[in-house]
Design a protein around this motif. Structure first.
Motif, PDB file in Angstrom:
ATOM      1  N   LEU A 107      34.240  20.863 -81.838  1.00 39.17           N
ATOM      2  CA  LEU A 107      33.965  22.518 -82.068  1.00 39.17           C
ATOM      3  C   LEU A 107      35.095  23.198 -81.199  1.00 39.17           C
ATOM      4  O   LEU A 107      35.401  22.985 -80.214  1.00 39.17           O
ATOM      5  CB  LEU A 107      32.462  22.756 -81.314  1.00 39.17           C
ATOM      6  N   PRO A 108      35.656  24.453 -81.858  1.00 38.08           N
ATOM      7  CA  PRO A 108      36.448  25.298 -81.346  1.00 38.08           C
ATOM      8  C   PRO A 108      35.842  25.759 -79.829  1.00 38.08           C
ATOM      9  O   PRO A 108      35.071  26.437 -80.001  1.00 38.08           O
ATOM     10  CB  PRO A 108      36.596  26.379 -82.336  1.00 38.08           C
ATOM     11  N   LEU A 109      36.978  25.552 -78.923  1.00 44.67           N
ATOM     12  CA  LEU A 109      36.542  26.056 -77.659  1.00 44.67           C
ATOM     13  C   LEU A 109      37.307  27.299 -77.459  1.00 44.67           C
ATOM     14  O   LEU A 109      38.529  26.906 -77.047  1.00 44.67           O
ATOM     15  CB  LEU A 109      36.704  25.011 -76.449  1.00 44.67           C
ATOM     16  N   GLU A 168      36.731  21.877 -85.447  1.00 46.40           N
ATOM     17  CA  GLU A 168      38.153  21.561 -84.986  1.00 46.40           C
ATOM     18  C   GLU A 168      38.787  20.280 -85.181  1.00 46.40           C
ATOM     19  O   GLU A 168      37.868  19.477 -84.721  1.00 46.40           O
ATOM     20  CB  GLU A 168      38.450  22.412 -83.799  1.00 46.40           C
ATOM     21  N   PHE A 169      39.904  20.117 -85.515  1.00 49.28           N
ATOM     22  CA  PHE A 169      40.387  18.908 -85.088  1.00 49.28           C
ATOM     23  C   PHE A 169      42.011  18.857 -84.543  1.00 49.28           C
ATOM     24  O   PHE A 169      42.585  19.894 -85.204  1.00 49.28           O
ATOM     25  CB  PHE A 169      40.711  18.118 -86.634  1.00 49.28           C
ATOM     26  N   LYS A 170      42.203  18.110 -83.770  1.00 52.40           N
ATOM     27  CA  LYS A 170      43.596  18.519 -82.838  1.00 52.40           C
ATOM     28  C   LYS A 170      44.179  17.054 -82.987  1.00 52.40           C
ATOM     29  O   LYS A 170      43.556  16.057 -82.703  1.00 52.40           O
ATOM     30  CB  LYS A 170      43.107  18.863 -81.465  1.00 52.40           C
ATOM     31  N   HIS A 171      45.505  17.182 -83.207  1.00 51.97           N
ATOM     32  CA  HIS A 171      46.645  16.189 -83.285  1.00 51.97           C
ATOM     33  C   HIS A 171      47.724  16.407 -82.615  1.00 51.97           C
ATOM     34  O   HIS A 171      48.286  17.563 -82.879  1.00 51.97           O
ATOM     35  CB  HIS A 171      46.488  15.978 -84.816  1.00 51.97           C
ATOM     36  N   LEU A 205      30.261  27.518 -80.304  1.00 50.42           N
ATOM     37  CA  LEU A 205      29.417  27.856 -81.388  1.00 50.42           C
ATOM     38  C   LEU A 205      28.555  26.394 -81.780  1.00 50.42           C
ATOM     39  O   LEU A 205      29.495  25.664 -82.507  1.00 50.42           O
ATOM     40  CB  LEU A 205      29.527  28.598 -82.633  1.00 50.42           C
ATOM     41  N   VAL A 206      27.357  26.236 -81.566  1.00 54.06           N
ATOM     42  CA  VAL A 206      26.511  25.062 -82.237  1.00 54.06           C
ATOM     43  C   VAL A 206      25.738  25.498 -83.199  1.00 54.06           C
ATOM     44  O   VAL A 206      25.197  26.452 -83.193  1.00 54.06           O
ATOM     45  CB  VAL A 206      25.717  24.435 -80.943  1.00 54.06           C
ATOM     46  N   ASN A 236      40.507  20.493 -71.731  1.00 60.76           N
ATOM     47  CA  ASN A 236      39.073  20.772 -72.079  1.00 60.76           C
ATOM     48  C   ASN A 236      38.552  20.577 -73.447  1.00 60.76           C
ATOM     49  O   ASN A 236      39.422  21.003 -74.303  1.00 60.76           O
ATOM     50  CB  ASN A 236      38.295  21.926 -71.550  1.00 60.76           C
ATOM     51  N   ARG A 237      37.376  20.123 -73.762  1.00 59.35           N
ATOM     52  CA  ARG A 237      37.056  19.940 -75.315  1.00 59.35           C
ATOM     53  C   ARG A 237      35.476  19.754 -75.368  1.00 59.35           C
ATOM     54  O   ARG A 237      34.734  19.395 -74.477  1.00 59.35           O
ATOM     55  CB  ARG A 237      37.935  18.832 -75.861  1.00 59.35           C
TER      56      ARG A 237
END
Length: 680
Positions: free
Chosen positions: A235-237, A418-421, A243-244, A314-315
């Protein structure tokens, strides 16, 4: 119903095979297209930890232990993992098997076995034992090896034996592991580590190579590599808020704390505050000196808030009925190579293709380059959602070597994902600048060596732009050596600061063309102890600018060797010459017009004069003699051309000129007044 009416109303059966064929082709195309989607697989992670005695210096507080504890906590259900330690021998610390509660309990208890007591560093044996199944590797997982060491291949006091073992790893073991499908991620925990070996292991298998300069950086380095090996939906932080939505069954928040920081507080949408000492049944709180790991089951929908220090690591990861699935991405790219992004949504293990759902999505990719903080934002949505629900985009911003972070952000109005790479962009070229003194002459040598597995050396060219602060600027191609390197020599003779800019153009071994700008090289001349080089005017001194001739007030056109057919004036002609030419042309036209007018008037006057004279002669013979006498003495004769107005007289002298000629003499219309003076 008659036969005729039946034939008239029944479907055209000849049309059916065509429709069926078209539908079949379309279906096969859709299936084939869907089959092209590289489905994410669960992770298989094998961790190799160096416990040699040198670790007492590079990791004096044994930060490998809390780092491993965090990785154990983050391992998701459905994955499989194992942990090995190595020194002179290799030890299976945590058995390699599917991750479940029993595995988690065993792994948590075994991390105390991470020490620094071993004598040697047997990297090759550790790789071999951890890949015990490489001959029959399962295709149901993405297989990853994470290797942490601070040293070099060291299995014997004999350096020749160590060198042979290193060569065996590179030339025999590495090709076998690559062919089997392992990605080898390596972490160097000191400058003394064999970074060349570790980088070769990683780049050859599209793994991540990282350097932890201090033990304090080990946690974040381990976490970054874990993210690549075990990617998770997030989830975007933003500003510690997230937001859940209703589809989220569980979320896990990882929050890092600095020394002396206040305790972390998690607040629900209803305002309920949770801490490590105040949790409910659905909240599981794991806390260490460095971080908090909070898992919430069946969380309430709405905005949640973290009261903690903002940290880039943080994530918030989620387990959800609605899943963002991203096809595996490359960890390493060459400069200029695009990153092929492919993703879709999945609900209850079925790909979402609803145009109504997909049409609500707002999607973008955010890319950030680490070393200079430059950022890009790239929209990912389309006007029409893809029929099969799979979004594809080639990200093409990787034109400079360095480390990049790619974030895929999706806003579905009622939910966010969100996806982070991380991706490393590397250059297949190594550039060195050497200062050389031979026979009391100094020069600088630039050497460019290629990685031949990526570069077609025969079809690649490198040019050097050599500049200095005294004004030198010249282009020289680099020459190729017998060792398949490019070189250029720069011999400074002028006191100045020098730069050498290198541009590559050529082909990769795949046949694809490419261009790349390599890091510029710099030096200053002279430095203390440098010999004085003789000045080479032709090569080292910038050409003096040619003197610019002053433009005369009225320049004359130079004769051309051939007549120019194009009437368009040359760009070099100045504006004032153009204006002068226009004015002269207008004046000439007016003069010619007046000359024509005067000739007409003079002709009529001459005819009238002759008629008058003839009449007078006929009436008065003595007048002819008088006129002849006046011409001989050059006197002026007045001719009366108006019987009514006595003032309307034009004086005509013996040469035929009258007073009207005083207004404009055609001699005044000469193009160049100076020519008149010359004639005189």
């Amino acid at each position: 119903m008659t036969e005729a009416s039946y034939d008239k109303n029944r479907p055209n059966m000849r049309f059916f095979p065509r429709v069926v064929l078209l539908l079949l082709i379309a279906g096969l195309h859709l299936v084939a297209h869907s089959a092209d989607v590289n489905q994410p697989l669960p992770a298989d992670v094998r961790v190799l930890i160096d416990i040699s005695g040198s670790m007492k210096k590079t990791d004096p507080h044994n930060l490998r232990k809390p780092a491993m504890e965090l990785l154990v906590q983050l391992m998701p259900d459905g994955s499989q993992a194992g942990i090995w330690t190595f020194g002179q021998a290799v030890n299976l610390l945590v058995p390699h098997r599917p991750v479940d509660d029993n595995w988690m309990t065993t792994a948590a208890s075994k991390t105390a076995g991470i020490t620094s007591v071993a004598l040697y560093t047997n990297i090759g044996e550790a790789l071999e034992q951890s890949t015990y199944d490489r001959e029959k590797l399962s295709g149901n997982y993405r297989h990853n090896i994470i290797l942490l060491t601070d040293g070099v291949v060291d299995i014997s006091p004999d350096s020749d034996i160590n060198q042979r073992e290193r060569s065996r790893i590179l030339n025999e073991l590495l090709p076998a592991l690559k062919a089997a499908g392992y990605a080898i991620h390596t972490i160097a925990l000191s400058d003394a580590a064999d970074q060349e070996l570790m980088q070769a292991l990683s780049l050859s298998t599209d793994g991540v190579f990282a350097v932890a300069d201090t033990a304090e950086e080990l946690m974040s380095t381990f976490l970054r590599i874990f993210d690549q090996a075990v990617p998770a939906e997030r989830l975007p932080l933003e500003g510690n808020r997230f937001l859940v939505d209703d589809s989220v069954k569980e979320f896990t928040a990882l929050v890092f704390r600095k020394a002396g920081a206040a305790s972390t507080v998690l607040t629900s949408p209803a305002g309920v505050a949770y801490t490590a000492s105040n949790t409910k049944d659905q909240v599981n709180w794991f806390s260490t000196a460095n971080y908090d790991l909070v898992t919430v089951q069946q969380p309430a929908a709405g905005e949640w808030l973290l009261k903690a220090d903002i940290d880039p690591d943080n994530r918030v990861t989620v387990v959800s009925d609605l899943q963002l699935q991203v096809a595996p991405l490359m960890n390493n790219l060459l400069v200029g190579q695009p990153l092929e992004l492919q993703f879709f949504f999945q609900e209850e293990k079925q790909r979402v293709t609803s145009a109504e759902f997909l049409g609500l999505l707002t999607m973008q990719a955010q890319i950030k380059r680490h070393h200079d903080e430059q950022q890009w934002q790239i929209p990912l949505g389309k006007r029409q959602p893809p029929i099969d629900g799979v979004y594809q985009h080639a990200l093409t911003t990787f034109d400079e070597a360095g480390d990049y972070v790619v974030r895929v952000l999706i806003d579905g109005k009622t939910f966010q994902r969100e996806f982070k790479h991380h991706v490393s962009v590397i250059s297949p070229f190594t550039v060195t600048l050497d200062k050389v003194i031979e026979d009391q002459q100094l020069y600088y040598r630039v050497d460019v060596s290629p990685d031949k597995q990526f570069v077609d050396v025969a079809n690649t060219r490198i040019d050097a732009a050599i500049k200095n602060s005294a004004g030198l600027h010249e282009i020289q191609p680099l020459s190729i050596t017998d060792q398949q390197h490019w070189q250029v020599r720069v011999t400074p003779t002028t006191e100045a600061n020098y730069s050498i800019e290198l541009t590559v153009s050529g082909k990769r071994n795949s046949g694809a063309p490419f261009t790349e700008v390599l890091p510029a090289q710099y030096f200053s001349y002279p430095q203390a102890g440098d010999p004085v080089n003789p000045v080479n005017v032709d090569e080292e001194q910038p050409a003096a600018p040619e003197p610019v001739a002053e433009v005369s007030e009225e320049p004359k056109a130079e004769p051309q060797p051939e007549p120019v057919a194009d009437p368009v004036p040359s760009v070099g002609i100045s504006k004032w010459m153009l204006y002068s030419g226009i004015a002269l042309a207008n004046l000439l036209v007016f003069g010619l017009a007046y000359f024509a007018y005067r000739m007409i008037v003079s002709g009529k006057a001459s005819e009238e004069l002759e008629e008058t004279e003839d009449a007078k002669v006929s009436d008065n013979p003595s007048a002819s003699a008088e006129k002849l006498a006046m011409q001989e003495v050059g006197q002026t004769q007045a001719i009366d051309v108006s019987a009514d107005d006595p003032a309307a007289h034009i004086a005509i002298d013996a040469n035929g000129k009258g007073d009207a000629d005083l207004f404009l003499d055609l001699g005044d219309l000469e193009d160049n007044p100076g020519d008149t003076d010359k004639d005189k």
